[in-house]
Design a protein around this motif. Structure first.
Motif, short mmCIF file in Angstrom:
data_model
loop_
_atom_site.label_atom_id
_atom_site.label_comp_id
_atom_site.label_asym_id
_atom_site.label_seq_id
_atom_site.Cartn_x
_atom_site.Cartn_y
_atom_site.Cartn_z
N HIS A 31 0.69 -1.23 0.15
CA HIS A 31 -0.18 -0.06 -0.02
C HIS A 31 0.84 1.52 -0.14
O HIS A 31 0.76 2.17 0.82
CB HIS A 31 -0.95 0.01 1.10
CG HIS A 31 -1.82 -1.02 1.12
ND1 HIS A 31 -3.12 -1.20 0.28
CD2 HIS A 31 -1.76 -2.34 1.83
CE1 HIS A 31 -3.45 -2.60 0.56
NE2 HIS A 31 -2.74 -3.11 1.67
N VAL A 34 -0.95 4.73 -0.78
CA VAL A 34 -1.98 5.21 0.20
C VAL A 34 -1.23 6.25 1.19
O VAL A 34 -0.39 5.66 2.03
CB VAL A 34 -2.99 4.19 0.72
CG1 VAL A 34 -3.69 4.66 1.92
CG2 VAL A 34 -3.36 3.09 -0.38
N ARG A 38 -4.58 10.99 7.47
CA ARG A 38 -5.58 11.54 6.93
C ARG A 38 -5.22 12.82 6.13
O ARG A 38 -4.09 13.57 6.45
CB ARG A 38 -6.63 12.32 7.96
CG ARG A 38 -7.45 10.76 8.53
CD ARG A 38 -8.28 11.45 9.63
NE ARG A 38 -7.71 12.11 10.70
CZ ARG A 38 -8.03 12.82 11.65
NH1 ARG A 38 -9.25 12.77 11.93
NH2 ARG A 38 -7.47 13.07 12.63
N ASP A 58 -18.47 3.61 10.02
CA ASP A 58 -18.64 3.12 8.75
C ASP A 58 -17.80 1.78 8.18
O ASP A 58 -18.48 1.04 7.56
CB ASP A 58 -18.14 4.34 7.74
CG ASP A 58 -16.53 4.57 8.01
OD1 ASP A 58 -16.02 4.62 8.97
OD2 ASP A 58 -15.80 4.68 6.67
N LYS A 63 -19.21 -0.08 4.98
CA LYS A 63 -17.89 -0.56 4.03
C LYS A 63 -18.01 -2.06 3.99
O LYS A 63 -18.51 -2.76 4.89
CB LYS A 63 -16.72 -0.06 4.60
CG LYS A 63 -16.54 1.66 4.23
CD LYS A 63 -15.09 1.86 4.21
CE LYS A 63 -15.07 3.41 4.34
NZ LYS A 63 -13.77 3.64 3.91
N ALA A 65 -16.00 -4.08 4.49
CA ALA A 65 -14.68 -4.51 5.26
C ALA A 65 -14.62 -6.02 5.70
O ALA A 65 -15.64 -6.40 6.30
CB ALA A 65 -14.40 -3.51 6.30
N ASP A 118 -9.82 -0.76 7.02
CA ASP A 118 -10.42 -0.04 5.95
C ASP A 118 -10.00 -0.53 4.46
O ASP A 118 -8.82 -0.32 4.25
CB ASP A 118 -10.27 1.37 6.36
CG ASP A 118 -11.09 2.20 5.36
OD1 ASP A 118 -11.58 1.96 4.16
OD2 ASP A 118 -11.29 3.29 5.94
N PRO A 119 -10.89 -1.04 3.61
CA PRO A 119 -10.55 -1.28 2.45
C PRO A 119 -10.21 -0.28 1.38
O PRO A 119 -9.37 -0.43 0.58
CB PRO A 119 -12.03 -1.99 1.62
CG PRO A 119 -13.07 -1.48 2.52
CD PRO A 119 -12.53 -1.05 3.96
N ASP A 120 -10.59 0.93 1.91
CA ASP A 120 -9.94 2.11 1.14
C ASP A 120 -8.96 2.89 1.65
O ASP A 120 -7.96 3.93 0.90
CB ASP A 120 -10.98 3.23 1.20
CG ASP A 120 -12.39 2.63 0.73
OD1 ASP A 120 -12.21 2.09 -0.53
OD2 ASP A 120 -13.24 3.13 0.91
N ASN A 121 -8.15 2.49 2.90
CA ASN A 121 -7.06 3.31 3.69
C ASN A 121 -6.45 2.24 4.57
O ASN A 121 -6.94 1.95 5.72
CB ASN A 121 -7.59 4.23 4.27
CG ASN A 121 -6.19 5.05 4.94
OD1 ASN A 121 -5.38 4.55 4.75
ND2 ASN A 121 -6.53 6.24 5.28
N ARG A 124 -5.89 2.71 8.34
CA ARG A 124 -7.08 2.89 9.19
C ARG A 124 -7.75 1.60 9.46
O ARG A 124 -7.97 0.96 8.62
CB ARG A 124 -8.23 3.99 8.49
CG ARG A 124 -9.38 4.12 9.40
CD ARG A 124 -10.35 5.08 8.55
NE ARG A 124 -11.47 5.43 9.30
CZ ARG A 124 -12.70 5.05 9.05
NH1 ARG A 124 -12.90 4.57 7.84
NH2 ARG A 124 -13.55 5.46 9.71
N SER A 180 -6.91 6.11 12.72
CA SER A 180 -7.36 6.65 11.65
C SER A 180 -6.51 7.84 11.20
O SER A 180 -5.56 8.11 11.73
CB SER A 180 -8.77 7.39 11.97
OG SER A 180 -8.70 8.33 12.76
#
Length: 180
Positions: A31, A34, A38, A58, A63, A65, A118-121, A124, A180
């Motif tokens: 990753h 990424v 934040r 979320d 999400k 996840a 977190d699949p997007d970050n 996190r 996060s």
């Protein structure tokens, strides 16, 4: 080489340490593009007793996840499996089939840990330690169908074994930590 810690202490500490290492390792590999923090901010760590912070809801509600579920084997070693899950506002719920290793482990020892990335970050995440407070077959088929809708967009979960009995596990979070 002389062993320093007692066997019960090693059995209690090893699963937690392994889960932490897995969560850290998952966040470190593959990753590179990424951001680790934040946008415009710094990394923030949280720790609570049993409640999921609003900033992380979320991850457990909207999400897709996956959770890495850690259970304890009879010999004290950890057993970790990626699972689908949902959150009912108070409890984490997972689903499996009767007779699987995680089913046997949770029936024998209700202590579990979950790591949710977190699949997007991948920097996190949530780590949850808790106890299985309910194991039931009632509503388990409906629950796995709801999870199949969430994760695969299917109305009905198709099991590779038509004779399997689905089981739902209700997990009470006792310690929650995250970044996060």
């Amino acid at each position: 080489m002389k062993r320093i810690a007692s066997r019960p202490l090693r059995r209690a500490v090893f699963p937690v340490v392994l889960l932490s290492v897995l969560a850290y390792g998952s966040a470190c590999f593959h990753h590179h593009d990424v951001p680790a923090v934040r946008p415009g901010g710094h990394s923030r760590h949280i720790a609570t007793r049993g409640t999921l912070p609003p900033d992380f809801l979320d991850l457990v509600t909207t999400k897709k996840a996956f959770a890495d579920l850690a259970t304890v084997m009879p010999n004290g070693s950890p057993q970790v499996t990626p699972v689908w899950f949902d959150f009912d506002g108070k409890y984490i719920r997972v689903n499996s089939a009767r007779g699987r290793v995680k089913d046997k482990n949770m029936r024998r020892d209700p202590r579990v840990a979950l790591s949710i990335l977190d699949p997007d970050n991948p920097y996190r995440y949530l780590s949850i330690r808790g106890r299985v407070i309910k194991i039931t077959e009632t509503g388990a088929v409906e629950h796995i169908n709801a999870l199949a809708r969430k994760y695969r967009g299917m109305d009905i979960y198709r099991s590779p074994r038509p004779d399997e009995v689905r089981v739902m596990y209700v997990i009470e979070p006792r310690r929650v930590a995250g970044q996060s």
